[in-house]
Design a protein around this motif. Sequence first.
Motif, PDB file in Angstrom:
ATOM      1  N   ALA A 261     -12.055  25.685  -4.607  1.00 54.68           N
ATOM      2  CA  ALA A 261     -12.677  24.542  -4.468  1.00 54.68           C
ATOM      3  C   ALA A 261     -11.765  24.516  -2.609  1.00 54.68           C
ATOM      4  CB  ALA A 261     -11.533  24.266  -5.506  1.00 54.68           C
ATOM      5  N   THR A 262     -12.763  22.501  -2.616  1.00 52.07           N
ATOM      6  CA  THR A 262     -12.329  21.391  -1.455  1.00 52.07           C
ATOM      7  C   THR A 262     -11.890  20.860  -2.594  1.00 52.07           C
ATOM      8  OG1 THR A 262     -14.839  21.473  -1.002  1.00 52.07           O
ATOM      9  CG2 THR A 262     -13.415  23.376  -0.142  1.00 52.07           C
ATOM     10  N   GLU A 263     -11.576  19.660  -1.229  1.00 46.85           N
ATOM     11  CA  GLU A 263     -11.338  17.975  -1.340  1.00 46.85           C
ATOM     12  C   GLU A 263     -13.104  17.512  -2.133  1.00 46.85           C
ATOM     13  OE1 GLU A 263      -8.581  15.498   0.215  1.00 46.85           O
ATOM     14  OE2 GLU A 263      -7.807  17.374   1.154  1.00 46.85           O
ATOM     15  N   GLU A 264     -13.864  18.585  -1.405  1.00 46.33           N
ATOM     16  CA  GLU A 264     -14.854  17.669  -2.262  1.00 46.33           C
ATOM     17  C   GLU A 264     -15.684  17.696  -3.047  1.00 46.33           C
ATOM     18  OE1 GLU A 264     -14.389  18.839   1.421  1.00 46.33           O
ATOM     19  OE2 GLU A 264     -13.717  16.435   2.035  1.00 46.33           O
ATOM     20  N   SER A 265     -15.188  18.870  -3.286  1.00 48.33           N
ATOM     21  CA  SER A 265     -16.166  19.756  -4.982  1.00 48.33           C
ATOM     22  C   SER A 265     -14.437  18.755  -5.716  1.00 48.33           C
ATOM     23  CB  SER A 265     -15.700  20.818  -5.208  1.00 48.33           C
ATOM     24  OG  SER A 265     -14.447  21.663  -4.533  1.00 48.33           O
TER      25      SER A 265
ATOM     26  N   ALA B 214       0.982  -1.138  -0.724  1.00 46.38           N
ATOM     27  CA  ALA B 214      -0.441  -0.059   0.380  1.00 46.38           C
ATOM     28  C   ALA B 214       0.733   0.968   0.336  1.00 46.38           C
ATOM     29  CB  ALA B 214      -0.698  -0.153   1.178  1.00 46.38           C
ATOM     30  N   SER B 215       2.215   1.128   1.062  1.00 48.68           N
ATOM     31  CA  SER B 215       2.997   2.652   0.713  1.00 48.68           C
ATOM     32  C   SER B 215       3.649   2.737  -0.193  1.00 48.68           C
ATOM     33  CB  SER B 215       3.600   2.353   2.075  1.00 48.68           C
ATOM     34  OG  SER B 215       4.408   1.661   1.771  1.00 48.68           O
ATOM     35  N   GLY B 216       3.359   1.562  -1.324  1.00 50.99           N
ATOM     36  CA  GLY B 216       4.580   1.645  -2.063  1.00 50.99           C
ATOM     37  C   GLY B 216       3.696   2.493  -3.163  1.00 50.99           C
ATOM     38  N   MET B 217       2.388   2.764  -3.821  1.00 51.71           N
ATOM     39  CA  MET B 217       1.707   3.475  -4.070  1.00 51.71           C
ATOM     40  C   MET B 217       0.859   4.649  -3.261  1.00 51.71           C
ATOM     41  SD  MET B 217       2.700   2.382  -6.947  1.00 51.71           S
ATOM     42  CE  MET B 217       1.100   3.425  -8.208  1.00 51.71           C
ATOM     43  N   PRO B 218       1.728   5.374  -2.971  1.00 48.03           N
ATOM     44  CA  PRO B 218       0.739   6.857  -2.249  1.00 48.03           C
ATOM     45  C   PRO B 218      -0.115   7.192  -2.637  1.00 48.03           C
ATOM     46  CG  PRO B 218       2.777   7.444  -3.016  1.00 48.03           C
ATOM     47  CD  PRO B 218       2.985   5.521  -3.406  1.00 48.03           C
ATOM     48  N   LYS B 219      -0.686   7.454  -2.066  1.00 52.33           N
ATOM     49  CA  LYS B 219      -1.824   8.106  -2.887  1.00 52.33           C
ATOM     50  C   LYS B 219      -1.784   9.906  -3.066  1.00 52.33           C
ATOM     51  CE  LYS B 219      -6.981   9.633  -1.602  1.00 52.33           C
ATOM     52  NZ  LYS B 219      -7.881   9.145  -2.955  1.00 52.33           N
ATOM     53  N   PRO B 220      -1.615  10.437  -3.981  1.00 53.30           N
ATOM     54  CA  PRO B 220      -1.283  11.422  -4.442  1.00 53.30           C
ATOM     55  C   PRO B 220      -1.995  12.611  -3.955  1.00 53.30           C
ATOM     56  CG  PRO B 220      -2.919  11.186  -6.270  1.00 53.30           C
ATOM     57  CD  PRO B 220      -2.599   9.592  -5.573  1.00 53.30           C
ATOM     58  N   ALA B 221      -1.061  14.422  -2.944  1.00 48.72           N
ATOM     59  CA  ALA B 221      -0.735  14.465  -2.257  1.00 48.72           C
ATOM     60  C   ALA B 221      -2.980  15.368  -3.439  1.00 48.72           C
ATOM     61  CB  ALA B 221      -0.119  16.018  -2.387  1.00 48.72           C
ATOM     62  N   TRP B 222      -3.326  16.295  -2.438  1.00 47.45           N
ATOM     63  CA  TRP B 222      -4.063  17.287  -4.066  1.00 47.45           C
ATOM     64  C   TRP B 222      -4.079  18.232  -3.835  1.00 47.45           C
ATOM     65  CZ3 TRP B 222      -8.032  21.113  -1.893  1.00 47.45           C
ATOM     66  CH2 TRP B 222      -8.551  21.551  -3.296  1.00 47.45           C
ATOM     67  N   HIS B 223      -4.718  18.656  -4.451  1.00 49.20           N
ATOM     68  CA  HIS B 223      -3.842  20.021  -5.170  1.00 49.20           C
ATOM     69  C   HIS B 223      -5.645  20.764  -5.571  1.00 49.20           C
ATOM     70  CE1 HIS B 223      -0.028  19.190  -5.370  1.00 49.20           C
ATOM     71  NE2 HIS B 223       0.005  17.924  -6.130  1.00 49.20           N
ATOM     72  N   ALA B 224      -5.844  22.147  -5.463  1.00 50.43           N
ATOM     73  CA  ALA B 224      -6.214  22.698  -5.889  1.00 50.43           C
ATOM     74  C   ALA B 224      -6.145  23.485  -7.772  1.00 50.43           C
ATOM     75  CB  ALA B 224      -6.754  24.226  -5.603  1.00 50.43           C
TER      76      ALA B 224
ATOM     77  N   LYS C 104       4.745  13.603  -7.303  1.00 45.52           N
ATOM     78  CA  LYS C 104       5.030  12.297  -6.413  1.00 45.52           C
ATOM     79  C   LYS C 104       4.729  11.071  -6.756  1.00 45.52           C
ATOM     80  CE  LYS C 104       5.929  10.736  -1.773  1.00 45.52           C
ATOM     81  NZ  LYS C 104       5.084  10.568  -0.440  1.00 45.52           N
ATOM     82  N   THR C 105       3.328  11.267  -7.322  1.00 44.41           N
ATOM     83  CA  THR C 105       2.583  10.168  -7.486  1.00 44.41           C
ATOM     84  C   THR C 105       2.669   9.905  -9.544  1.00 44.41           C
ATOM     85  OG1 THR C 105       0.398  11.284  -7.635  1.00 44.41           O
ATOM     86  CG2 THR C 105       1.756   9.576  -5.919  1.00 44.41           C
ATOM     87  N   GLY C 106       2.342  11.194 -10.021  1.00 38.86           N
ATOM     88  CA  GLY C 106       2.694  11.007 -11.701  1.00 38.86           C
ATOM     89  C   GLY C 106       0.560  11.204 -11.601  1.00 38.86           C
ATOM     90  N   TYR C 107       0.154  11.658 -10.957  1.00 41.97           N
ATOM     91  CA  TYR C 107      -1.540  11.910 -11.095  1.00 41.97           C
ATOM     92  C   TYR C 107      -1.675  12.956 -11.716  1.00 41.97           C
ATOM     93  CZ  TYR C 107      -6.522  12.876  -9.848  1.00 41.97           C
ATOM     94  OH  TYR C 107      -7.637  13.194  -9.871  1.00 41.97           O
ATOM     95  N   ASN C 108      -2.128  12.608 -12.885  1.00 41.27           N
ATOM     96  CA  ASN C 108      -2.801  14.069 -13.921  1.00 41.27           C
ATOM     97  C   ASN C 108      -4.515  14.289 -12.897  1.00 41.27           C
ATOM     98  OD1 ASN C 108      -4.541  14.510 -17.167  1.00 41.27           O
ATOM     99  ND2 ASN C 108      -3.273  15.427 -15.767  1.00 41.27           N
ATOM    100  N   PHE C 109      -3.816  15.554 -12.032  1.00 35.01           N
ATOM    101  CA  PHE C 109      -5.199  16.144 -11.791  1.00 35.01           C
ATOM    102  C   PHE C 109      -6.309  16.828 -11.948  1.00 35.01           C
ATOM    103  CE2 PHE C 109      -1.746  19.003  -9.797  1.00 35.01           C
ATOM    104  CZ  PHE C 109      -3.145  20.237 -10.019  1.00 35.01           C
TER     105      PHE C 109
END
Length: 352
Positions: free
Chosen positions: A333-337, A20-30, A280-285
């Motif tokens: 924007a929030t993490e919920e929206s 699980a720790s090998g694929m960390p969840k991306p930090a939230w960015h606005a 860090k995670t390469g997530y395209n937000f």
Amino acid sequence: MAVGAGGGAQSSHQMAIRKASGMPKPAWHAPWKLYRVISGHMGWVRSVCIEPGNEWFATGAADRVIKIWDLASGKLKLSLTGHVSVVRGLAVSARQPYLFSCGEDRQVKCWDLEYNKVIRHYHGHLSAVYDLSLHPTLDVLVTCGRDSSARVWDMRTKVNIHTLSGHTNTVSSVLTQSTDPQIITASNDSTIRLWDLAAGKSVATLTNHKKSVRGLVLHPKLFMFASGGPDNIKQWKCPEGKFIQNLSGHNAIVNCLAMNSDGVLVSGADNGTMHFWDWKTGYNFQRFQAPVQPGSLDSEAGIFQMKFDHSGSRLITCEADKTIKIYKEDDSATEESHPIHWKPEILKRRRY
């Protein structure tokens, strides 16, 4: 027996944690939004740099003019004329009141911002000069261009200290940093080279890209950099240039990259699209395409260069519709929206 089973369960539990720790969840960015469009150039805007005090920024364009704008208000402060072709690279010195510019007229100029005049020329490039970078701690500037070389200049004496040759095609971008490798170049020959500044020699050639590499950006905090081309955006670790991961999905010709200290990497492409990534995670937000300004042709969507200001809260892009666009984070924007939809691929870290 029971003890052994307990031990097995424990180790499998630890394995699960490690996985699980090998694929960390991306930090939230606005998400980012466009909040200002500045017109004034008469041609494609090709380059931008922000002054170290974060009060103004300069842009260079195909109309051969360098314009200086107030960052807070977006008002034009000054226009500098002197280049006879497209202005492709700009940099403001943090230690002297100097602005450096380079262009397709083979010229590299040093402007004194107290008099707003050119005080030095650096002669030597045989063809168009496409990018320049100022060394953060030495009085040295590095330029690169279509003659397949990068050149290291002594700022004060105008001497061409080194000519860094080895690339076999246009060198599209150059980075400098205070620790080795002090110079990194990217080229249309699809390689990235790391250079030893003292010796003027190439210490490593990174051949992972399959197509021309157009954009380079240093990570502001980590000892890493990213490169972008039509095939992928790749992350690398200094000093040896170790490949870290691919950021895939920006299916366009990536012209430029920008990075801020919050871990937001932005890629801008020839078709005017922007992708925002978590480093860090390469997530395209976020994916974004700004509307083209009316009055220019439909095909004039394209981002040539982009930079974050020094606070990391404003993103300035230079575009093919002759405008400069400034973006900021969406405060509402929030993490919920805007939740993170993250589905990590198991094949994320492919080795090529």
